[in-house]
Motif scaffolding. Sequence first.
Motif, short mmCIF file in Angstrom:
data_model
loop_
_atom_site.label_atom_id
_atom_site.label_comp_id
_atom_site.label_asym_id
_atom_site.label_seq_id
_atom_site.Cartn_x
_atom_site.Cartn_y
_atom_site.Cartn_z
N GLY A 185 0.86 -1.24 -0.12
CA GLY A 185 -0.10 0.03 0.07
C GLY A 185 0.85 1.30 -0.13
O GLY A 185 0.22 2.37 0.11
N HIS A 186 2.31 1.22 -0.09
CA HIS A 186 2.92 2.06 0.07
C HIS A 186 2.68 3.19 -1.06
O HIS A 186 2.67 4.57 -1.18
N ALA A 187 2.65 2.75 -2.40
CA ALA A 187 2.34 3.58 -3.67
C ALA A 187 0.87 4.15 -3.64
O ALA A 187 0.96 5.70 -3.93
N SER A 188 -0.10 3.65 -3.08
CA SER A 188 -1.39 4.18 -3.03
C SER A 188 -1.52 5.32 -2.01
O SER A 188 -1.82 6.71 -2.03
N SER B 215 -7.04 11.32 -13.09
CA SER B 215 -6.66 12.83 -12.42
C SER B 215 -7.31 12.76 -11.10
O SER B 215 -8.38 12.17 -10.73
N MET B 216 -6.95 13.73 -10.23
CA MET B 216 -7.65 14.38 -9.21
C MET B 216 -7.74 15.92 -9.37
O MET B 216 -6.75 16.41 -9.78
N ILE B 217 -8.89 16.28 -8.54
CA ILE B 217 -8.81 17.86 -8.48
C ILE B 217 -9.39 18.00 -7.01
O ILE B 217 -9.73 17.04 -6.28
N ALA B 218 -9.43 19.39 -6.65
CA ALA B 218 -9.84 19.61 -5.44
C ALA B 218 -11.22 19.00 -4.91
O ALA B 218 -11.22 18.52 -3.86
N VAL C 77 0.53 12.72 -1.68
CA VAL C 77 1.13 13.88 -2.65
C VAL C 77 -0.05 14.67 -3.48
O VAL C 77 0.09 15.79 -3.63
N GLY C 78 -0.93 14.13 -3.83
CA GLY C 78 -2.05 14.47 -4.57
C GLY C 78 -2.83 15.50 -3.77
O GLY C 78 -3.05 16.90 -4.15
N ARG C 79 -3.11 15.25 -2.50
CA ARG C 79 -3.77 15.88 -1.57
C ARG C 79 -3.07 17.20 -1.16
O ARG C 79 -3.40 18.48 -1.37
N ASN D 158 -7.15 3.14 -5.80
CA ASN D 158 -6.98 3.18 -4.35
C ASN D 158 -6.80 4.43 -3.80
O ASN D 158 -6.95 4.81 -2.62
N ALA D 159 -5.88 5.23 -4.55
CA ALA D 159 -5.39 6.55 -4.02
C ALA D 159 -6.47 7.77 -4.24
O ALA D 159 -6.38 8.71 -3.82
#
Length: 174
Positions: free
Chosen positions: A103-106, A168-171, A112-114, A142-143
């Motif tokens: 689970g390290h990568a997730s 992608s991840m957005i706010a 980092v995304g947050r 999972n992330a």
Amino acid sequence: MQITSGGLELREFGPRDAPQVAAFVRARDLTALPPGPPQAVADVDGWLAETQQRRLDGAGVLLAMVEAASGEIVGSIGLRDTDWRAGRSEIGYGVLASQRGRGHASEAARAVGRWALTEGGMRRIQLRARVDNVASVRVAENAGYQREGTLRMADWDGEKGHDLAVFSMIATDL
């Protein structure tokens, strides 16, 4: 820059990492290091200086993924192809083969995304993974990254083309 999440400390590579990075180079196991790692032990100090200069130049950031309990580098994660003015970047990661499946990568991709979407001032973080790399696709899911589609034949491994899944991840995803 330093982020603590779960059992990981995500921090910039620095001089204190020279012994571990040199050990990876000696063992020819560069999976815990970002793209463009040193190829010889004699290059380690210069490479570590370059990783810090990358952030100072505004190109992105390269972070060591450190297991907090042991202090050992288990992987790396970073922002690349960063456009600070447009507020977008792409996340990339790698984990030592012996540390995969924990689970390290997730955890790191989520943290980092947050960070990037809050303190880092980004509007969008993108993540691309080969569709045949099931583990990497699972990391993105999972992330908390949202799958947007597929870039057909967008990756070349030196022998053949591969499709890439785009996430992608957005706010508002936080």
